[in-house]
Structure formats: structure tokens, C-alpha cells
Design a protein around this motif. Sequence first.
Motif, mmCIF file in Angstrom:
data_model
loop_
_atom_site.group_PDB
_atom_site.id
_atom_site.type_symbol
_atom_site.label_atom_id
_atom_site.label_comp_id
_atom_site.label_asym_id
_atom_site.label_seq_id
_atom_site.Cartn_x
_atom_site.Cartn_y
_atom_site.Cartn_z
ATOM 1 N N UNK A 248 0.833 -1.205 0.000
ATOM 2 C CA UNK A 248 0.000 0.000 0.000
ATOM 3 C C UNK A 248 0.869 1.255 0.000
ATOM 4 N N UNK A 249 0.505 2.208 -0.836
ATOM 5 C CA UNK A 249 1.262 3.452 -0.925
ATOM 6 C C UNK A 249 2.405 3.393 -1.908
ATOM 7 N N UNK A 250 2.710 2.204 -2.433
ATOM 8 C CA UNK A 250 3.794 2.058 -3.395
ATOM 9 C C UNK A 250 5.137 1.826 -2.741
ATOM 10 N N UNK A 251 6.167 1.820 -3.568
ATOM 11 C CA UNK A 251 7.527 1.529 -3.128
ATOM 12 C C UNK A 251 8.469 2.530 -3.791
ATOM 13 N N UNK A 252 9.401 3.076 -3.010
ATOM 14 C CA UNK A 252 10.395 3.984 -3.573
ATOM 15 C C UNK A 252 11.449 3.159 -4.306
ATOM 16 N N UNK A 253 11.698 3.498 -5.571
ATOM 17 C CA UNK A 253 12.647 2.766 -6.419
ATOM 18 C C UNK A 253 13.586 3.787 -7.051
ATOM 19 N N UNK A 254 14.893 3.476 -7.056
ATOM 20 C CA UNK A 254 15.839 4.378 -7.724
ATOM 21 C C UNK A 254 16.687 3.593 -8.733
ATOM 22 N N UNK A 255 17.696 4.260 -9.279
ATOM 23 C CA UNK A 255 18.514 3.668 -10.351
ATOM 24 C C UNK A 255 19.338 2.476 -9.894
ATOM 25 N N UNK A 256 19.466 2.249 -8.605
ATOM 26 C CA UNK A 256 20.242 1.109 -8.110
ATOM 27 C C UNK A 256 19.397 -0.154 -7.939
ATOM 28 N N UNK A 257 18.119 -0.094 -8.288
ATOM 29 C CA UNK A 257 17.228 -1.255 -8.113
ATOM 30 C C UNK A 257 17.768 -2.466 -8.866
ATOM 31 N N UNK A 258 17.548 -3.658 -8.294
ATOM 32 C CA UNK A 258 17.985 -4.910 -8.920
ATOM 33 C C UNK A 258 17.021 -6.025 -8.565
ATOM 34 N N UNK A 259 17.127 -7.117 -9.296
ATOM 35 C CA UNK A 259 16.385 -8.336 -8.998
ATOM 36 C C UNK A 259 17.363 -9.507 -9.066
ATOM 37 N N UNK A 260 17.180 -10.495 -8.188
ATOM 38 C CA UNK A 260 18.025 -11.692 -8.198
ATOM 39 C C UNK A 260 17.449 -12.735 -9.144
ATOM 40 N N UNK A 261 18.240 -13.747 -9.386
ATOM 41 C CA UNK A 261 17.740 -14.935 -10.081
ATOM 42 C C UNK A 261 16.707 -15.616 -9.189
ATOM 43 N N UNK A 262 15.869 -16.435 -9.790
ATOM 44 C CA UNK A 262 14.927 -17.247 -9.004
ATOM 45 C C UNK A 262 15.715 -18.193 -8.120
ATOM 46 N N UNK A 263 15.247 -18.356 -6.892
ATOM 47 C CA UNK A 263 15.861 -19.258 -5.923
ATOM 48 C C UNK A 263 14.797 -20.222 -5.409
ATOM 49 N N UNK A 264 15.233 -21.337 -4.840
ATOM 50 C CA UNK A 264 14.265 -22.335 -4.350
ATOM 51 C C UNK A 264 13.776 -22.048 -2.932
ATOM 52 N N UNK A 265 14.400 -21.092 -2.236
ATOM 53 C CA UNK A 265 13.889 -20.722 -0.907
ATOM 54 C C UNK A 265 14.109 -19.237 -0.684
ATOM 55 N N UNK A 266 13.278 -18.625 0.170
ATOM 56 C CA UNK A 266 13.368 -17.167 0.360
ATOM 57 C C UNK A 266 14.688 -16.706 0.982
ATOM 58 N N UNK A 267 15.275 -17.493 1.853
ATOM 59 C CA UNK A 267 16.533 -17.086 2.500
ATOM 60 C C UNK A 267 17.641 -16.910 1.471
ATOM 61 N N UNK A 268 17.707 -17.801 0.482
ATOM 62 C CA UNK A 268 18.729 -17.669 -0.561
ATOM 63 C C UNK A 268 18.496 -16.419 -1.395
ATOM 64 N N UNK A 269 17.238 -16.095 -1.658
ATOM 65 C CA UNK A 269 16.933 -14.892 -2.432
ATOM 66 C C UNK A 269 17.316 -13.635 -1.648
ATOM 67 N N UNK A 270 17.010 -13.604 -0.371
ATOM 68 C CA UNK A 270 17.201 -12.392 0.425
ATOM 69 C C UNK A 270 18.616 -12.212 0.944
ATOM 70 N N UNK A 271 19.514 -13.124 0.652
ATOM 71 C CA UNK A 271 20.897 -12.939 1.104
ATOM 72 C C UNK A 271 21.623 -11.897 0.263
ATOM 73 N N UNK A 272 21.020 -11.428 -0.810
ATOM 74 C CA UNK A 272 21.635 -10.435 -1.694
ATOM 75 C C UNK A 272 21.174 -9.091 -1.306
#
Length: 178
Positions: A154-178
Motif C-alpha cells: 500500500x502506498x507504493x515503493x520507492x525505487x531508484x537507479x540502483x534497483x535490482x532483482x536476483x535470479x529465481x531461488x528455491x527458498x526465500x533465505x537464498x533470495x534475500x541474502x543479496x
Amino acid sequence: MQLRPRHRAHRLRAATAALTAALALTALGAVPAAASTTKPVTCTAATTKVTVQKVQRPLNHLLLTATNTGSKPCYAYNAPVLRFDDDQAATAVLYDSVPQAVVTLEPGESAYAAIGTESPEGSHGHQAHRLGVLFSNRAMDGSVGGWARPKLPAGGVYVDSSAFVTYWQSNPADALMW
């Protein structure tokens, strides 16, 4: 070296008993059955439910989740293609996050990718209110299927030029370690 007939018969009985026991355990569910023989397809917005949620840690991160809603296993290849508010440029992919294998989703299973939204090094930020997600093809030179449109917090998300996305991972902990 040849075995005497009596030894051959003994080994044959032992092998038959071991095979019979293994088959009985499989039938009782004690030994996992063989994996599905259904050939996996590529995950798309049509065969998955895509959601996004804000996380406490790490700061300025979102967790993207794709759950297989289809009847066949699907491959979540590479990294998702993201666009905030229909921007022209896709969000950068964090190539250091490549998993050791392609994430395969059985029906009901999920894949996860982290989205870094901003950093002190970023510039040209804005409040994003919409997110578009495409699934990458195997070669990572294009996408498959149409856009998934998960709701941002709700309210949106602040995004700037440094935004990135990781590769798909099989568990959330592996995704969020970046």
C-alpha cells in the motif's frame, strides 16, 4: 571363478528377497516413488501466481514469490524481468545470484527472487505504484507469456537507479541474502 549351483541359487534367492522387500516398502510409501514423468514446461504468468511483499531485512528489499498453479512441473529460468510503473528499462539483474541449478516447481511449489529497491548510490528515484513481471526464457534473451501484475505494498515503493532483482531461488533465505 564359477559358483557352484548351490551358491548361485542362494544368491538368486537373496536378490529376489531384497527386490521383493524394496517393492513392498515402495507400495507402503516408506520409500519415495519415482519423480513425476510429466515433462516440465517453462513457468509463465498463466501457470503461476506471482506475489510481492515487503520484508523487514534486508532493508529496502521486496520478496517476489511465484507459485506454480498449473498441473505440470515448470522451470523458473534465470531471473524475472521487472518493470516498475511501466518504465522503459527493465530492472537490472544481479548476476552474482545465479543458483547452481534451474529452479523446478512442482504444482503448488514456489520460487523466490529478491528485489533491491534503493541504495545510497542510487539516483533518479520515484514512488512506484505498479509492478510488471515477465518470466525469462531458457536462453535469457527474451521472455515467455504475458505480464504478471502483483500488487505492491500500500502506498507504493520507492525505487531508484540502483534497483535490482536476483535470479529465481528455491527458498526465500537464498533470495534475500543479496
